[in-house]
Design an enzyme around this catalytic site. Structure first.
Site, PDB file in Angstrom:
ATOM      1  CE  LYS A 241      -1.373   0.028  32.920  1.00  0.00           C
ATOM      2  NZ  LYS A 241      -1.012   0.610  33.234  1.00  0.00           N
TER       3      LYS A 241
ATOM      4  CG  ASP B 216       0.696   4.272  35.535  1.00  0.00           C
ATOM      5  OD1 ASP B 216       0.624   3.858  36.981  1.00  0.00           O
ATOM      6  OD2 ASP B 216      -0.183   3.750  34.970  1.00  0.00           O
TER       7      ASP B 216
END
Ligand code: ATR
Length: 284
Positions: A76, A113
């Site tokens: 990520k 997210d």
């Protein structure tokens, strides 16, 4: 061997890169939506070890049909250097979970997210719930906590009490994200629930195979919303105890489902919905 399938097709494709990636539920999520909308498209697990990331990211724009990818552990942060554009929310979180191949072949990165976290609360919390209502108590200071901090700050939360086993990480997040973050020692976690409107567990405690979350809820107001981002089990011990004392609760599966919406829409051109059928399919 490349993570790319060599099959000769040009249907729209996406997937999730990670190492390992076997545990990812994203293929079930996107597979459900592809089928539901009758789209000819593919979404695959793409195992990419760290040493192959550079080659993968260089090849991605050249792969026929590839519209983009989701990114999971451990990539990520490592994908950032390969992206021509990174949206401001992803920059603040410091990590990317969704990449879109642009028409010119460049790569655009975002982090959904924070969106997924907030949508989950907005959809499943009691009507009228708002992040502005009062202080939030947040357990944990890892990657998930960063996304949730950005989400809550942007939604107007007045204060985030940040409790982490390693106090230095809570202090670092407070220094980075400003005065609304109030770091505290892990031992103070029970007392920090007094007057809170929201309690979120972002640690791995309570997950199947992990230690339990040891947290007395006595000081938590009865109307405070409780959310656990752990979704295996779906009803964690924290959520069960909060529910038993009358608090509204939201489980963690919805964050996973909602975070997938922007990527699916960007890659396949349809805005998908989170439904109880989807929840069942992803849990199956
Ligand atoms: P993620 O990206 O999912 O947030 P992470 O970055 O590994 O995962 O963060 C895990 C969080 O769970 C951290 O806040 C961690 O606390 P430390 O910063 O002290 O490591 C917390 N955590 C994990 N195991 C824990 C335990 N046994 N007790 C308390 N906190 C724990």
């Amino acid at each position: 061997m490349s993570a790319f399938d060599t099959e000769d097709d040009i249907i729209p494709r996406a997937g999730v890169i990670g190492w390992p990636v076997d545990h990812s539920r994203s293929p079930k999520l996107h597979g459900f939506w592809l089928q539901q909308h009758g789209l000819s498209g593919r979404y695959d697990k793409l195992p990419v070890p760290p040493e192959d990331l550079a080659a993968f990211m260089t090849d991605l724009p050249k792969e026929p049909g590839f519209r983009g990818i989701n990114v999971t552990i451990p990539h990520k942060v490592a994908v950032l250097p390969y992206l021509a554009q990174v949206d401001p929310v992803a920059r603040r979180i410091g990590a990317v979970n969704t990449i879109t191949v642009q028409p010119d072949g460049s790569l655009h990165g975002s982090n959904t997210d924070a969106f997924g976290f907030l949508e989950n609360l907005n959809m499943d919390a009691p009507a009228g719930w708002s992040a502005t209502a009062g202080p939030a108590a947040l357990l944990g200071a890892g990657g998930a906590a960063r996304a949730i901090i950005v989400a809550l700050l942007d939604a107007g939360v007045p204060e985030i009490r940040l409790l982490n086993r390693s106090r230095d990480k809570a202090d670092a997040l407070a220094a980075e994200f400003g005065p609304r973050i109030i770091p505290a020692d892990w031992d103070e976690r029970a007392g920090a629930l007094g007057g809170a409107s929201l309690l979120v567990n972002t640690t791995s405690l309570g997950m199947a195979g992990q230690p339990a979350l040891d947290l007395a809820l006595d000081d938590l107001p009865a109307d405070a919303l409780v959310n656990d981002i752990v979704y295996s089990p779906l009803e964690t011990d924290l959520l069960a105890r909060a529910r038993a004392r009358g608090n509204p609760v939201v489980d963690g599966l919805g964050m996973l489902l909602h975070q997938g919406r922007p990527g699916f829409e960007a890659w396949f051109g349809v805005a998908p919905a989170v439904t109880s059928e989807l929840r069942g399919a992803v849990l199956a």
